[in-house]
Scaffold this active site. Structure first.
Site, PDB file in Angstrom:
ATOM      1  N   HIS A  60     -21.005 -48.127 -59.958  1.00  0.00           N
ATOM      2  CA  HIS A  60     -20.087 -49.193 -60.358  1.00  0.00           C
ATOM      3  C   HIS A  60     -20.514 -50.480 -59.676  1.00  0.00           C
ATOM      4  CE1 HIS A  60     -16.364 -51.416 -61.062  1.00  0.00           C
ATOM      5  NE2 HIS A  60     -16.178 -50.574 -62.048  1.00  0.00           N
ATOM      6  N   ASP A 110     -15.085 -43.254 -66.012  1.00  0.00           N
ATOM      7  CA  ASP A 110     -15.472 -42.523 -67.221  1.00  0.00           C
ATOM      8  C   ASP A 110     -15.836 -41.063 -66.953  1.00  0.00           C
ATOM      9  OD1 ASP A 110     -15.149 -44.756 -68.888  1.00  0.00           O
ATOM     10  OD2 ASP A 110     -17.041 -45.562 -68.166  1.00  0.00           O
TER      11      ASP A 110
HETATM   12  C1  LIG Z   1     -22.239 -49.387 -63.871  1.00  0.00           C
HETATM   13  C2  LIG Z   1     -23.676 -49.807 -63.584  1.00  0.00           C
HETATM   14  C3  LIG Z   1     -24.212 -50.562 -64.788  1.00  0.00           C
HETATM   15  C4  LIG Z   1     -23.660 -50.731 -62.375  1.00  0.00           C
HETATM   16  O1  LIG Z   1     -24.957 -51.119 -62.209  1.00  0.00           O
HETATM   17  P1  LIG Z   1     -25.495 -52.130 -61.114  1.00  0.00           P
HETATM   18  O2  LIG Z   1     -24.398 -52.712 -60.318  1.00  0.00           O
HETATM   19  O3  LIG Z   1     -26.354 -53.091 -61.832  1.00  0.00           O
HETATM   20  O4  LIG Z   1     -26.304 -51.104 -60.216  1.00  0.00           O
HETATM   21  P2  LIG Z   1     -27.729 -51.333 -59.673  1.00  0.00           P
HETATM   22  O5  LIG Z   1     -28.670 -51.605 -60.820  1.00  0.00           O
HETATM   23  O6  LIG Z   1     -27.672 -52.348 -58.593  1.00  0.00           O
HETATM   24  O7  LIG Z   1     -28.075 -49.894 -59.109  1.00  0.00           O
HETATM   25  C5  LIG Z   1     -28.467 -49.636 -57.769  1.00  0.00           C
HETATM   26  C6  LIG Z   1     -29.318 -48.400 -57.773  1.00  0.00           C
HETATM   27  O8  LIG Z   1     -28.553 -47.284 -58.237  1.00  0.00           O
HETATM   28  C7  LIG Z   1     -29.144 -46.747 -59.404  1.00  0.00           C
HETATM   29  N1  LIG Z   1     -28.069 -46.377 -60.306  1.00  0.00           N
HETATM   30  C8  LIG Z   1     -26.964 -47.089 -60.596  1.00  0.00           C
HETATM   31  N2  LIG Z   1     -26.202 -46.389 -61.437  1.00  0.00           N
HETATM   32  C9  LIG Z   1     -26.838 -45.234 -61.672  1.00  0.00           C
HETATM   33  C10 LIG Z   1     -26.534 -44.110 -62.445  1.00  0.00           C
HETATM   34  N3  LIG Z   1     -25.413 -44.065 -63.149  1.00  0.00           N
HETATM   35  N4  LIG Z   1     -27.383 -43.077 -62.460  1.00  0.00           N
HETATM   36  C11 LIG Z   1     -28.531 -43.124 -61.736  1.00  0.00           C
HETATM   37  N5  LIG Z   1     -28.864 -44.168 -60.977  1.00  0.00           N
HETATM   38  C12 LIG Z   1     -28.037 -45.208 -60.944  1.00  0.00           C
HETATM   39  C13 LIG Z   1     -30.005 -47.840 -59.980  1.00  0.00           C
HETATM   40  O9  LIG Z   1     -31.037 -47.316 -60.789  1.00  0.00           O
HETATM   41  C14 LIG Z   1     -30.534 -48.467 -58.703  1.00  0.00           C
HETATM   42  O10 LIG Z   1     -31.497 -47.616 -58.167  1.00  0.00           O
HETATM   43  P3  LIG Z   1     -32.780 -48.184 -57.401  1.00  0.00           P
HETATM   44  O11 LIG Z   1     -32.253 -49.002 -56.254  1.00  0.00           O
HETATM   45  O12 LIG Z   1     -33.514 -46.960 -56.961  1.00  0.00           O
HETATM   46  O13 LIG Z   1     -33.524 -49.020 -58.405  1.00  0.00           O
HETATM   47  C15 LIG Z   1     -24.546 -48.587 -63.283  1.00  0.00           C
HETATM   48  O14 LIG Z   1     -24.053 -47.903 -62.164  1.00  0.00           O
HETATM   49  C16 LIG Z   1     -24.710 -47.651 -64.470  1.00  0.00           C
HETATM   50  O15 LIG Z   1     -25.581 -47.873 -65.312  1.00  0.00           O
HETATM   51  N6  LIG Z   1     -23.852 -46.576 -64.569  1.00  0.00           N
HETATM   52  C17 LIG Z   1     -23.933 -45.680 -65.688  1.00  0.00           C
HETATM   53  C18 LIG Z   1     -23.130 -46.213 -66.842  1.00  0.00           C
HETATM   54  C19 LIG Z   1     -21.653 -46.135 -66.566  1.00  0.00           C
HETATM   55  O16 LIG Z   1     -21.132 -45.127 -66.126  1.00  0.00           O
HETATM   56  N7  LIG Z   1     -20.971 -47.236 -66.856  1.00  0.00           N
HETATM   57  C20 LIG Z   1     -19.532 -47.314 -66.701  1.00  0.00           C
HETATM   58  C21 LIG Z   1     -19.202 -48.173 -65.533  1.00  0.00           C
HETATM   59  S1  LIG Z   1     -17.442 -48.168 -65.223  1.00  0.00           S
END
Ligand SMILES: CC(C)(COP(=O)(O)OP(=O)(O)OC[C@H]1O[C@@H](n2cnc3c(N)ncnc32)[C@H](O)[C@@H]1OP(=O)(O)O)[C@@H](O)C(=O)NCCC(=O)NCCS
Length: 385
Positions: free
Chosen positions: A270, A322
């Site tokens: 998140h 979710d």
């Molecule tokens: C919600 C989300 C977009 C937030 O992303 P963000 O703030 O941009 O997170 P970051 O890109 O800074 O992620 C940090 C690290 O965690 C990893 N990461 C984040 N969410 C992940 C996930 N769901 N599964 C695997 N790895 C994940 C990223 O790849 C990154 O890894 P790295 O440092 O090795 O490159 C992301 O967590 C995600 O894609 N989740 C899955 C989709 C989801 O459940 N969305 C609903 C949100 S309520």
């Protein structure tokens, strides 16, 4: 340096500091909800609302700023019930859209179409906005249920004003009166989905509202932002993911492989809840545990727990809203393609409250971009290129 130059320098410095994805940036003010200290809607803790309020009370709270009195709630319910009348032309449109269209896309189209039948569609004053918001709140479940049943060749199930928002929604979807347990579980999930500060779809809706455009346009845009797999679309992907893991003992290997391949697992991570679990995930996990009574349901809970543990040990990522919601909706017997539309139906209250707030004290939202393209260059006429 004159004031103009100074302003440009300040802008450039600020642009350099803007993080990718606007991560951590305060992009405006709101009195509707905050993620500071968990999640609060207008000062009330989510846990309190889930325990003691109905979705309708929460929607009223978001839209009006205070919880309703008994009388105000009765009036609000009466208006919602009246709003459940969706123009026949929009139902017909839902029938005519091609079958392959996902329910969330059909919903986006139908909300846009509803504007053409709303006499106040282009009015943006507070009274008009509130009226339209309440109408949409009542209409969206009808649209979702109508499309769902029409694509199955089933007769539409009428709206019952005596039922709660969630009970009515379930009964319109399934054609049956739900049990009190199922009705309450859906209600609690809708409360969790109702608002979340400046999340992507809400910010989208606010940007549209800031141009002076109308509520239906803002909500239509909000649905478009919500459907993405990084946002609301994740709850549908969660179920696929869960069902692809055959047993709890396979969870560890599944997660290890996924992380090695840099795959993003839906339902984890998140933007804001990084050092604590999304409070909605905590609340809804308990509800899932209570709902899971069959062997199959308990097995899925165990697999989910094992995946959670492995995600924590391999990537220090926590579940988001979710993650449990997908199981909860499955236990209610709902098809996965309905999960994101259900999220949208709940978020109509939050989106609308934000549109109202934005337009009450509006300033056009127009940021700058840091330009990284080619420097100024001379244009060669076509024949010389
Ligand atoms: C919600 C989300 C977009 C937030 O992303 P963000 O703030 O941009 O997170 P970051 O890109 O800074 O992620 C940090 C690290 O965690 C990893 N990461 C984040 N969410 C992940 C996930 N769901 N599964 C695997 N790895 C994940 C990223 O790849 C990154 O890894 P790295 O440092 O090795 O490159 C992301 O967590 C995600 O894609 N989740 C899955 C989709 C989801 O459940 N969305 C609903 C949100 S309520």
């Amino acid at each position: 340096m004159n004031a103009h130059v100074l302003a440009n320098v300040a802008t450039t410095i600020a642009m350099k500091q803007t993080p990718a994805g606007l991560d951590g940036l305060i992009a405006g003010e709101t009195a509707i909800s905050t993620l500071d200290h968990g999640l609060h809607y207008r000062g009330y803790a989510l846990e309190d609302l889930v325990r003691n309020a109905t979705y309708t009370e929460v929607a009223y709270l978001l839209l009006r700023g205070e919880l309703p009195t008994t009388e105000a709630l009765a009036d609000f319910r009466a208006i919602l019930a009246e709003a459940a009348e969706v123009p026949a032309a929009v139902v017909q449109l839902l029938q005519e859209l091609p079958l392959h269209i996902a329910p969330i896309d059909a919903l986006r189209t139908a909300i846009s179409a509803l504007a053409h039948f709303d006499e106040q569609a282009n009015e943006t004053d507070d009274t008009a906005n509130l009226g339209k918001a309440i109408r949409l709140l009542g209409q969206v479940p009808v649209l979702i249920a109508a499309r769902h049943r029409l694509t199955r060749g089933e007769e539409l199930a009428g709206s019952d004003p005596e039922l709660s928002f969630a009970g009515n929604f379930l009964s319109m979807l399934t054609g049956q009166i739900p049990t009190a347990r199922d009705e309450r579980a859906l209600e609690q999930s809708l409360i969790c989905y109702a608002d979340l500060e400046f999340n992507a779809s809400t910010f989208t809706a606010r940007i549209v509202a800031s141009t002076g455009s109308d509520l239906h346009s803002a909500i239509t845009a909000g649905v478009g932002a919500l459907k993405g797999p990084l946002h609301g679309g994740a709850n549908e992907d969660v179920l696929d993911l869960l069902l692809s893991v055959e047993s709890a003992s396979q969870a560890e290997k599944f997660v290890r492989d996924a992380i090695a391949k840099k795959r993003r697992l839906a339902g984890f991570g998140h933007r804001i809840y990084r050092d604590r679990t999304d409070p909605r995930a905590v609340v809804l996990k308990d509800i899932c545990s209570d709902l899971a009574t069959t062997d199959e349901q308990r097995r899925l809970e165990e697999i989910a727990d094992a995946i959670e543990a492995a995600m924590w040990s391999h990537k220090q990522l926590r579940p988001n809203v979710d993650w449990p919601t997908a199981r909860l909706y499955r236990m209610l017997g709902l098809d996965a393609e309905l999960f994101t539309p259900l999220f949208a139906a709940a978020r109509v209250a939050g989106w609308s409250a934000h549109v109202l707030e934005q337009q009450r004290d509006n300033r056009l939202i127009t940021p700058r971009a840091k330009y990284v393209g080619p420097p100024p260059r001379a244009l060669l006429p076509l024949r010389e290129r």
